[in-house]
Design a protein around this motif. Structure first.
Motif, PDB file in Angstrom:
ATOM      1  N   ALA A 137       0.898  -1.072   0.174  1.00 58.05           N
ATOM      2  CA  ALA A 137       0.113  -0.070   0.020  1.00 58.05           C
ATOM      3  C   ALA A 137       0.883   1.273   0.066  1.00 58.05           C
ATOM      4  O   ALA A 137       1.667   1.672   0.997  1.00 58.05           O
ATOM      5  N   SER A 138       0.884   1.956  -1.117  1.00 60.25           N
ATOM      6  CA  SER A 138       1.972   2.764  -1.335  1.00 60.25           C
ATOM      7  C   SER A 138       1.311   4.359  -1.903  1.00 60.25           C
ATOM      8  O   SER A 138       0.488   4.194  -2.792  1.00 60.25           O
ATOM      9  N   GLN A 139       1.677   5.275  -1.246  1.00 61.74           N
ATOM     10  CA  GLN A 139       1.333   6.580  -1.700  1.00 61.74           C
ATOM     11  C   GLN A 139       2.125   7.324  -2.474  1.00 61.74           C
ATOM     12  O   GLN A 139       1.757   8.040  -3.431  1.00 61.74           O
ATOM     13  N   THR A 140       3.493   7.161  -2.384  1.00 65.44           N
ATOM     14  CA  THR A 140       4.446   7.869  -2.993  1.00 65.44           C
ATOM     15  C   THR A 140       5.435   6.826  -3.970  1.00 65.44           C
ATOM     16  O   THR A 140       6.379   7.285  -4.828  1.00 65.44           O
ATOM     17  N   GLY A 141       5.147   5.493  -3.757  1.00 66.49           N
ATOM     18  CA  GLY A 141       5.887   4.555  -4.517  1.00 66.49           C
ATOM     19  C   GLY A 141       6.969   3.967  -3.602  1.00 66.49           C
ATOM     20  O   GLY A 141       7.568   3.068  -4.075  1.00 66.49           O
ATOM     21  N   ASN A 142       7.164   4.522  -2.611  1.00 65.38           N
ATOM     22  CA  ASN A 142       8.186   3.916  -1.837  1.00 65.38           C
ATOM     23  C   ASN A 142       7.928   2.434  -1.103  1.00 65.38           C
ATOM     24  O   ASN A 142       8.887   1.411  -1.231  1.00 65.38           O
ATOM     25  N   ALA A 143       6.685   2.222  -0.805  1.00 66.66           N
ATOM     26  CA  ALA A 143       6.333   0.651  -0.381  1.00 66.66           C
ATOM     27  C   ALA A 143       6.334  -0.238  -1.612  1.00 66.66           C
ATOM     28  O   ALA A 143       6.663  -1.258  -1.556  1.00 66.66           O
ATOM     29  N   GLN A 144       6.034   0.429  -2.640  1.00 68.64           N
ATOM     30  CA  GLN A 144       5.797  -0.454  -3.912  1.00 68.64           C
ATOM     31  C   GLN A 144       7.347  -1.074  -4.175  1.00 68.64           C
ATOM     32  O   GLN A 144       7.587  -2.134  -4.661  1.00 68.64           O
ATOM     33  N   GLN A 145       8.544   0.073  -3.965  1.00 67.26           N
ATOM     34  CA  GLN A 145       9.769  -0.297  -4.536  1.00 67.26           C
ATOM     35  C   GLN A 145      10.364  -1.236  -3.419  1.00 67.26           C
ATOM     36  O   GLN A 145      10.943  -2.166  -3.645  1.00 67.26           O
ATOM     37  N   LEU A 146       9.905  -1.332  -2.200  1.00 66.25           N
ATOM     38  CA  LEU A 146      10.173  -2.180  -1.125  1.00 66.25           C
ATOM     39  C   LEU A 146       9.631  -3.596  -1.397  1.00 66.25           C
ATOM     40  O   LEU A 146      10.394  -4.481  -1.053  1.00 66.25           O
ATOM     41  N   ALA A 147       8.375  -3.629  -2.030  1.00 63.82           N
ATOM     42  CA  ALA A 147       7.797  -4.811  -2.176  1.00 63.82           C
ATOM     43  C   ALA A 147       8.474  -5.413  -3.097  1.00 63.82           C
ATOM     44  O   ALA A 147       8.468  -6.786  -3.288  1.00 63.82           O
TER      45      ALA A 147
ATOM     46  N   ASP B 240      -3.888   7.421   8.259  1.00 67.35           N
ATOM     47  CA  ASP B 240      -4.866   7.051   7.030  1.00 67.35           C
ATOM     48  C   ASP B 240      -4.150   6.038   6.329  1.00 67.35           C
ATOM     49  O   ASP B 240      -2.976   6.067   6.106  1.00 67.35           O
ATOM     50  N   SER B 241      -4.807   5.307   5.452  1.00 66.75           N
ATOM     51  CA  SER B 241      -4.379   4.209   4.532  1.00 66.75           C
ATOM     52  C   SER B 241      -3.849   4.977   3.269  1.00 66.75           C
ATOM     53  O   SER B 241      -4.654   6.085   2.797  1.00 66.75           O
ATOM     54  N   PRO B 242      -2.828   4.409   2.535  1.00 68.19           N
ATOM     55  CA  PRO B 242      -2.843   5.288   1.038  1.00 68.19           C
ATOM     56  C   PRO B 242      -3.912   4.714  -0.037  1.00 68.19           C
ATOM     57  O   PRO B 242      -4.913   4.123   0.306  1.00 68.19           O
ATOM     58  N   ASP B 243      -4.019   5.669  -0.930  1.00 64.11           N
ATOM     59  CA  ASP B 243      -5.009   5.465  -1.802  1.00 64.11           C
ATOM     60  C   ASP B 243      -5.298   4.213  -2.444  1.00 64.11           C
ATOM     61  O   ASP B 243      -6.241   3.583  -2.667  1.00 64.11           O
ATOM     62  N   ASN B 244      -4.169   3.393  -2.605  1.00 63.20           N
ATOM     63  CA  ASN B 244      -4.222   2.190  -3.195  1.00 63.20           C
ATOM     64  C   ASN B 244      -4.638   1.006  -2.091  1.00 63.20           C
ATOM     65  O   ASN B 244      -4.361  -0.446  -2.482  1.00 63.20           O
ATOM     66  N   ALA B 245      -5.252   1.433  -1.101  1.00 60.73           N
ATOM     67  CA  ALA B 245      -5.457   0.549  -0.047  1.00 60.73           C
ATOM     68  C   ALA B 245      -7.133   0.591   0.261  1.00 60.73           C
ATOM     69  O   ALA B 245      -7.414  -0.072   1.168  1.00 60.73           O
ATOM     70  N   THR B 246      -7.619   1.953  -0.293  1.00 56.05           N
ATOM     71  CA  THR B 246      -8.757   2.102   0.223  1.00 56.05           C
ATOM     72  C   THR B 246      -9.890   0.947  -0.048  1.00 56.05           C
ATOM     73  O   THR B 246     -10.823   1.095   0.865  1.00 56.05           O
TER      74      THR B 246
END
Length: 507
Positions: free
Chosen positions: A54-64, A108-114
């Motif tokens: 669940a990433s807002q800026t892309g950091n969590a996606q990169q770590l995934a 709050d959760s990121p947008d792609n976890a709503t």
């Protein structure tokens, strides 16, 4: 023209050989099912591990993606998906899930976890067959630090999912916390070949004492180590961890130097580091084919092709006033060789040698804010973290402690027995239960002792006690967790977690 063609062939051959060496682990898996799949892949049903972000800026996606790379290189079949593409019914089909989630605003959760929050977390789910790990990204300047991570963790536990290890909190990209996550991934994937995403800034310490705690034990040798700092360092508190920079044995380094025709004192790079020193800190090749590949590289390229050994983590067994103490068990790899960290600390390093080491805060395993009764549970070298907490709690004025511990045999594996007996006599170790699993025909384990003492455990919890667990993640910790669930239930255990009264350092 022929010379130009020959030169081109040489360059191409060198390039192909280099790529082959760097990616040798993945090439070894080339004949297996592709490791990473997407939601439309025909191999969806073969994936048993989910990496959800669940990433807002892309950091969590990169770590995934980095997380998936480590697991895939070890042969695990997995999927990588945004959290809003995951349903509870789908989660129930996986054996394991790793969540990398950020927090926006005030918890709050990121947008792609709503969608996941609204459609999945708003209802009940039965995830009792799911094991999970959770990496929460946040910023301590905000009131609800890692707020969405905590919310997700609470929901997973109430949905009966089993945590593989406690949630890893990352404050504003803290590299140490990310290394801890990576260390947990390496244990999960049973691999030692993953280099650190960012190398620790080690300090110099000196090994001053080392003695064997369990001579004659059927288990691996366990050593008690003491180290002293050679430069100014940050202090620590109970629950903190050390990151150790391991080194290879002199024998392994000498063997590779001989195979490559290199001299120990010859410079390996522009800074003049000798080859012997350089190789001592690098992952060394395992096979004749890998050594042969190295032989084909120009000397100027050889050093850059070898990765720095990744750090090893150990629980601190002492308080700052006593000096730094560790409890380390020798571990052997599948090839019979000692592990990089335990081999260096327990055998290769001599008394007086310098040790590269960094103390890393571990807030999720820190003591309670106020002295309260402690139930300390663990096994094996987990005695290290429990010992530090016991010492810190006694120093803070608390006199009510209960230690539940497990090892193999009383005759050989009674770590710090004199010390524990003295604490009992002083009245500050209220109760001591030890499960020596091999001292009777039917093995008895830590979880058995807890089950037998269920009524008293509830009394301690009603009196405000906290539970701290330190030790094995592959046997003791999950079984203890299941027993605690049986004794107190999902809601109470989740509440203990959220209030800091249930904390674990497992590995």
């Amino acid at each position: 023209m022929n010379r130009q063609l020959l030169a081109l062939l040489i360059v191409v051959s060198y390039f192909v050989l280099t790529i082959w060496f760097i990616r040798r682990r993945r090439l070894a898996l080339a004949s297996s099912t592709p490791e990473i799949t997407n939601e439309n892949s025909a191999t969806l049903q073969t994936a048993d591990t989910l990496v959800a972000f669940a990433s807002q800026t892309g950091n969590a996606q990169q770590l995934a993606s980095l997380t998936a790379e480590i697991l895939a290189a070890a042969g695990l079949r997995l999927q990588v998906k945004a959290l809003d593409q995951v349903s509870s019914s789908e989660l129930a089909n996986y054996r394991r899930a790793l969540f990398i989630v950020s927090t926006t605003g005030e918890g709050d959760s990121p947008d792609n976890a709503t969608d996941f929050v609204l459609k999945t977390m708003s209802g009940d789910a039965n995830l009792q067959s799911l094991e999970y790990g959770l990496l929460a990204l946040g910023d301590r300047r905000y009131t609800y630090f890692c707020g969405f991570g905590h919310t997700l963790d609470h929901w997973l536990q109430q949905s009966h999912a089993l945590p593989l290890f406690d949630m890893v909190e990352v404050d504003n990209g803290d590299a140490g916390a990310l290394r801890h996550w990576q260390s947990q991934l390496s244990l999960l994937a049973d691999t030692i070949e993953a280099a650190d995403w960012s190398a620790p800034a080690y300090q110099s310490w000196r090994l001053i004492e080392r003695h064997l705690l369990n001579p004659g034990s059927v288990g691996g040798p366990v050593y008690h180590l003491k180290l002293e700092a050679l430069e100014v360092h940050e202090g620590w508190q109970a629950g903190d961890i050390v990151e150790v920079g391991p080194r290879n044995s002199e024998r392994s380094v000498a063997a590779l130097l001989n195979a490559l025709g290199l001299k120990h004192d010859a410079p390996a790079n522009e800074s003049g580091t000798p080859w012997g020193e350089w190789l001592a800190e690098r992952f060394l090749p395992h096979s004749a084919a890998e050594i042969e590949a190295l032989k084909q590289l120009p000397t100027s390229e050889l050093s850059s092709s070898l990765k720095l050994l990744s750090h090893r983590e150990y629980s601190i067994a002492s308080l700052p006033a006593e000096g730094l103490e560790l409890v380390v068990r020798q571990v052997r790899n599948t090839n019979g060789e000692l592990g990089h960290g335990s081999g260096w600390l327990t055998e290769y390093a001599s008394i007086g040698d310098k040790i590269a080491l960094r103390v890393r805060p571990s807030p999720m395993f820190h003591p309670p804010a106020e002295p309260i009764p402690l139930i300390l549970i663990g096994n094996g070298t987990g005695i290290a973290g429990l010992r530090a907490h016991l010492k810190a709690s006694i120093a803070a004025g608390q006199r009510r402690h209960w230690l539940i511990f497990g090892e193999r045999n009383a005759a050989y594996d009674a770590y710090f027995s004199d010390e524990l007996q003295a604490l009992q006599e002083e009245g500050v170790l209220t109760r001591l239960d030890i499960a020596y699993s091999r001292d009777q025909a039917i093995p008895i384990y830590v979880q058995d002792l807890i089950q037998q003492a269920a009524d008293e455990l509830r009394v301690w919890l009603d009196d405000g006690a906290a539970i701290f667990i330190c030790g094995s993640a592959k046997g003791m910790a999950p079984e203890v967790h299941r027993v605690l669930l049986d004794i107190v239930g999902d809601h109470i255990l989740a509440n203990l977690t959220n209030t800091g009264r249930y904390r674990r350092d497992i590995y």
